[in-house]
Scaffold this motif. Structure first.
Motif, PDB file in Angstrom:
ATOM      1  N   ASN A   1      -9.994   3.242  -8.346  1.00  0.00           N
ATOM      2  CA  ASN A   1      -9.414   3.032  -7.022  1.00  0.00           C
ATOM      3  C   ASN A   1      -8.658   1.705  -6.920  1.00  0.00           C
ATOM      4  OD1 ASN A   1     -10.479   5.320  -5.067  1.00  0.00           O
ATOM      5  ND2 ASN A   1     -12.129   4.824  -6.478  1.00  0.00           N
ATOM      6  N   THR A   2      -8.157   1.252  -8.053  1.00  0.00           N
ATOM      7  CA  THR A   2      -7.286   0.080  -8.090  1.00  0.00           C
ATOM      8  C   THR A   2      -5.884   0.548  -8.458  1.00  0.00           C
ATOM      9  OG1 THR A   2      -9.076  -1.431  -8.685  1.00  0.00           O
ATOM     10  CG2 THR A   2      -6.846  -2.145  -9.192  1.00  0.00           C
ATOM     11  N   HIS A   3      -4.921   0.183  -7.636  1.00  0.00           N
ATOM     12  CA  HIS A   3      -3.566   0.707  -7.792  1.00  0.00           C
ATOM     13  C   HIS A   3      -2.545  -0.432  -7.838  1.00  0.00           C
ATOM     14  CE1 HIS A   3      -5.552   4.417  -6.445  1.00  0.00           C
ATOM     15  NE2 HIS A   3      -6.020   3.711  -5.424  1.00  0.00           N
ATOM     16  N   HIS A   4      -1.369  -0.120  -8.335  1.00  0.00           N
ATOM     17  CA  HIS A   4      -0.227  -1.037  -8.307  1.00  0.00           C
ATOM     18  C   HIS A   4       0.882  -0.369  -7.500  1.00  0.00           C
ATOM     19  CE1 HIS A   4      -2.436  -3.006 -11.490  1.00  0.00           C
ATOM     20  NE2 HIS A   4      -1.563  -3.996 -11.515  1.00  0.00           N
ATOM     21  N   ALA A   5       1.459  -1.116  -6.583  1.00  0.00           N
ATOM     22  CA  ALA A   5       2.575  -0.595  -5.784  1.00  0.00           C
ATOM     23  C   ALA A   5       3.790  -1.480  -5.988  1.00  0.00           C
ATOM     24  CB  ALA A   5       2.191  -0.550  -4.306  1.00  0.00           C
ATOM     25  N   ASP A   6       4.946  -0.844  -6.231  1.00  0.00           N
ATOM     26  CA  ASP A   6       6.175  -1.598  -6.457  1.00  0.00           C
ATOM     27  C   ASP A   6       7.199  -1.414  -5.345  1.00  0.00           C
ATOM     28  OD1 ASP A   6       5.496  -2.789  -9.008  1.00  0.00           O
ATOM     29  OD2 ASP A   6       5.647  -0.769  -9.846  1.00  0.00           O
ATOM     30  N   SER A   7       6.864  -0.575  -4.372  1.00  0.00           N
ATOM     31  CA  SER A   7       7.740  -0.413  -3.210  1.00  0.00           C
ATOM     32  C   SER A   7       6.869  -0.274  -1.969  1.00  0.00           C
ATOM     33  CB  SER A   7       8.617   0.831  -3.360  1.00  0.00           C
ATOM     34  OG  SER A   7       7.841   2.012  -3.208  1.00  0.00           O
ATOM     35  N   TYR A   8       7.477  -0.517  -0.819  1.00  0.00           N
ATOM     36  CA  TYR A   8       6.702  -0.449   0.427  1.00  0.00           C
ATOM     37  C   TYR A   8       6.290   0.979   0.736  1.00  0.00           C
ATOM     38  CZ  TYR A   8       5.149  -1.861   5.090  1.00  0.00           C
ATOM     39  OH  TYR A   8       4.397  -2.121   6.214  1.00  0.00           O
ATOM     40  N   ASN A   9       7.142   1.956   0.436  1.00  0.00           N
ATOM     41  CA  ASN A   9       6.782   3.354   0.672  1.00  0.00           C
ATOM     42  C   ASN A   9       5.606   3.773  -0.194  1.00  0.00           C
ATOM     43  OD1 ASN A   9       8.690   3.883   2.658  1.00  0.00           O
ATOM     44  ND2 ASN A   9      10.262   4.529   1.180  1.00  0.00           N
ATOM     45  N   GLU A  10       5.628   3.335  -1.449  1.00  0.00           N
ATOM     46  CA  GLU A  10       4.506   3.629  -2.344  1.00  0.00           C
ATOM     47  C   GLU A  10       3.230   2.962  -1.828  1.00  0.00           C
ATOM     48  OE1 GLU A  10       3.383   3.246  -7.135  1.00  0.00           O
ATOM     49  OE2 GLU A  10       5.060   2.087  -6.294  1.00  0.00           O
ATOM     50  N   PHE A  11       3.360   1.728  -1.364  1.00  0.00           N
ATOM     51  CA  PHE A  11       2.233   0.977  -0.807  1.00  0.00           C
ATOM     52  C   PHE A  11       1.627   1.727   0.380  1.00  0.00           C
ATOM     53  CE2 PHE A  11       0.543  -2.107   2.226  1.00  0.00           C
ATOM     54  CZ  PHE A  11      -0.268  -2.909   1.434  1.00  0.00           C
ATOM     55  N   LYS A  12       2.471   2.157   1.308  1.00  0.00           N
ATOM     56  CA  LYS A  12       1.988   2.858   2.514  1.00  0.00           C
ATOM     57  C   LYS A  12       1.324   4.179   2.167  1.00  0.00           C
ATOM     58  CE  LYS A  12       5.936   2.535   4.747  1.00  0.00           C
ATOM     59  NZ  LYS A  12       6.934   2.671   5.835  1.00  0.00           N
ATOM     60  N   ASP A  13       1.850   4.862   1.176  1.00  0.00           N
ATOM     61  CA  ASP A  13       1.259   6.128   0.754  1.00  0.00           C
ATOM     62  C   ASP A  13      -0.142   5.920   0.183  1.00  0.00           C
ATOM     63  OD1 ASP A  13       1.472   9.051  -0.012  1.00  0.00           O
ATOM     64  OD2 ASP A  13       1.190   8.155  -1.995  1.00  0.00           O
ATOM     65  N   ILE A  14      -0.314   4.872  -0.627  1.00  0.00           N
ATOM     66  CA  ILE A  14      -1.629   4.583  -1.206  1.00  0.00           C
ATOM     67  C   ILE A  14      -2.620   4.217  -0.107  1.00  0.00           C
ATOM     68  CG2 ILE A  14      -2.930   3.040  -2.725  1.00  0.00           C
ATOM     69  CD1 ILE A  14      -0.356   2.782  -4.423  1.00  0.00           C
ATOM     70  N   ILE A  15      -2.195   3.352   0.820  1.00  0.00           N
ATOM     71  CA  ILE A  15      -3.080   2.941   1.916  1.00  0.00           C
ATOM     72  C   ILE A  15      -3.526   4.146   2.735  1.00  0.00           C
ATOM     73  CG2 ILE A  15      -3.065   1.782   4.184  1.00  0.00           C
ATOM     74  CD1 ILE A  15      -3.658  -0.135   1.964  1.00  0.00           C
ATOM     75  N   LYS A  16      -2.604   5.038   3.013  1.00  0.00           N
ATOM     76  CA  LYS A  16      -2.896   6.186   3.872  1.00  0.00           C
ATOM     77  C   LYS A  16      -3.743   7.243   3.172  1.00  0.00           C
ATOM     78  CE  LYS A  16      -0.667   9.785   6.669  1.00  0.00           C
ATOM     79  NZ  LYS A  16       0.628  10.360   7.117  1.00  0.00           N
ATOM     80  N   ASN A  17      -3.453   7.515   1.904  1.00  0.00           N
ATOM     81  CA  ASN A  17      -4.055   8.672   1.239  1.00  0.00           C
ATOM     82  C   ASN A  17      -5.106   8.357   0.179  1.00  0.00           C
ATOM     83  OD1 ASN A  17      -2.368  10.627   2.632  1.00  0.00           O
ATOM     84  ND2 ASN A  17      -0.674   9.834   1.395  1.00  0.00           N
ATOM     85  N   LYS A  18      -5.149   7.118  -0.295  1.00  0.00           N
ATOM     86  CA  LYS A  18      -6.084   6.790  -1.378  1.00  0.00           C
ATOM     87  C   LYS A  18      -7.029   5.646  -1.038  1.00  0.00           C
ATOM     88  CE  LYS A  18      -2.899   8.306  -5.048  1.00  0.00           C
ATOM     89  NZ  LYS A  18      -2.137   7.889  -6.248  1.00  0.00           N
ATOM     90  N   GLY A  19      -6.511   4.569  -0.484  1.00  0.00           N
ATOM     91  CA  GLY A  19      -7.335   3.390  -0.235  1.00  0.00           C
ATOM     92  C   GLY A  19      -7.575   2.614  -1.511  1.00  0.00           C
TER      93      GLY A  19
END
Length: 492
Positions: A418-436
């Motif tokens: 459950n540790t992720h890397h985000a390189d764009s804001y859309n990717e970041f928002k998707d992870i926050i919303k669907n994965k945590g």
């Protein structure tokens, strides 16, 4: 016993609330926002206290105690500090009650107004630094390494047992040093002490880092923290250690004569962990059947349950159980024998499963004949028939160590998954919303961007990793240059 517990996957919040109550850890008190910590829950906290206290003393710290009440004027002396705590303070304005003339009960006596209001301790920097002014005159008085175990009050509107209550228990360390570097070293040393405790006793991996300016302790120059991940994908701050610089020394005029004979301000730190660790312990390891306790923090590590039909059988079983108990105690293992006749073995099994006791030993008439016992481990819900030979006690000792490692590795794997890397804001928002979970992402270092991300996603920067700066890039929100990735998450 676990019937009635919601499933974590269906309602994690309700699962947590019900587990705290059903496992006899704590309950809501008649005082709104406060809790009653029940004996079973308090015994876990005592284990935490004991382990931490030993670590503090091993690093040269001593315990003391300071007043619960703080004069209001003290809080006014350090501007950032008072601004940070002003909205959470409970204030004592009067010192006497009297009977109402209409017989309706007691009322506050208006004639008993305090000349200066007293603040119920939200944290103790101000009262302690006012005391240090009298204790410190020379470099010979430094370093001053003091810890206190206490309760504090921070007024909360929305409370949750252990995680956020109006009154909670904690320890707070307050140290004074002759040099800046000594104070920084102290701050980092305590961070390592906390991390070691959480990993070695709570079986929970941590991330170490520094808080951003907007998230740091009120009145600190830097706040170091350890962050943990709960099973619902939210972060929980498990401990903080603050480098105070000379801020409180300036506010309370705490000076010392250095080795060159010159007058100088001392350098300070403060640090603490609280009963919030109980919440972390519950949420990180427990399952739909109840608590899963790491062996080093369980009130007792092994429970022996007799299975019998009559008093004659019970007497023979008790004799053998006491032998087992004494052999295990010789290994330093904490053992409980449950010989209650008021509850059936199956009920006891369910009770200890709910309460997370690491190892359960069942012994009945057939076991006496075969010189065996049934050994069940709580973490994996496995049980085996084990011979009562010369290696039995050593085997239980090894089993407890394996339980700790298994629990730790499970939590570590969960964090990795459950540790992720985000390189764009859309990717970041998707992870926050669907994965945590934890998200490593670039940030431009500005409070404005930090606040915008928080407003739009409810995610906060949990910390700037201690190895920050290893990878430059562009901020996911603003596109401006970033010195390195920081750790975002939704949090408790």
């Amino acid at each position: 016993m676990s019937k009635g517990l919601p499933k974590r996957s269906e309602d994690y919040s309700q699962w947590y609330n019900e587990l705290v109550k059903k496992a006899d850890l704590a309950e809501n008190s008649p005082v709104r926002g406060c809790m009653v910590i029940k004996p079973f829950g308090f015994s876990i906290w005592e284990k935490m206290q004991s382990a931490l206290d030993a670590k503090f003393k091993d690093t040269g710290h001593e315990n003391a105690y300071f007043p619960l009440f703080i004069p209001k004027s003290y809080l006014s002396k350090e501007a950032d500090h008072v601004e940070g705590f002003a909205k959470e303070c409970a204030v004592v304005t009067h010192y006497r009650l009297k009977n109402a003339e209409d017989g309706s009960g007691v009322i506050v006596d208006p004639e008993a107004k305090l000349e200066e209001e007293l603040i119920v301790r939200p944290t103790s920097e101000t009262v302690i630094w006012s005391t240090y002014k009298n204790w410190i005159q020379s470099y010979r008085d430094l370093p001053l390494l003091i810890n206190q175990w206490a309760n504090v009050v921070r007024w909360e509107m929305r409370t949750r047992l252990f995680l956020r209550t109006t009154e909670f228990l904690w320890q707070e360390g307050h140290t004074a040093h002759a040099t800046k570097q000594e104070a920084i070293d102290e701050t980092r040393q305590i961070l390592d002490v906390y991390a070691d405790f959480v990993e070695q006793h709570m079986a929970l991996p941590v991330l170490k880092g520094v808080k951003t300016e907007s998230e740091r302790f009120a009145g600190a120059v830097d706040t170091y923290c350890i962050e943990t991940l709960m099973q619902d994908g939210k972060a929980l701050q498990a401990g903080t250690s603050h480098f105070l610089g000379q801020n409180f020394a300036k506010a309370f005029d705490v000076k010392f004569t250095n080795q060159e004979g010159k007058l100088d301000l001392v350098w300070g730190t403060s640090w603490g962990v609280s009963t919030r660790l109980m919440g972390a312990l519950i949420m990180a390891h427990s399952d739909d059947n109840g608590l899963v306790l790491p062996p080093r923090l369980a009130p007792f590590q092994v429970v022996i349950v007799p299975i019998f039909k009559n008093d004659e059988q019970l007497e023979a079983i008790e004799k053998k159980a006491n032998e087992i108990k004494e052999n295990l105690k010789a290994k330093g293992i904490v053992v409980k024998y449950d010989g209650r006749k008021t509850h059936k073995p199956g009920w006891k099994f369910a009770e200890y499963e709910l309460k997370g006791i690491p190892v359960r030993i069942a012994i009945g008439p057939k076991d006496l004949e075969n010189n065996t016992v049934e050994v069940a481990r709580r973490d994996l819900l496995e049980k085996n028939i084990i011979p009562l030979d010369d290696q039995f006690s050593t085997g239980i000792e090894t089993l407890l160590a394996d339980i700790h490692q298994t629990i730790y590795k499970k939590a570590e794997q969960f964090r990795a998954d459950n540790t992720h890397h985000a390189d764009s804001y859309n990717e970041f928002k998707d992870i926050i919303k669907n994965k945590g979970g934890f998200i490593y992402a670039h940030w431009d270092g500005t409070p404005e961007t930090e606040e915008k991300i928080k407003e739009e996603t409810k995610a906060t920067i949990r910390c700037i990793p201690l190895d920050y700066g290893g990878e430059t890039g562009k901020c996911i929100y603003s596109g401006n240059p970033s010195k390195g990735r920081v750790i975002f998450a939704k949090a408790y």
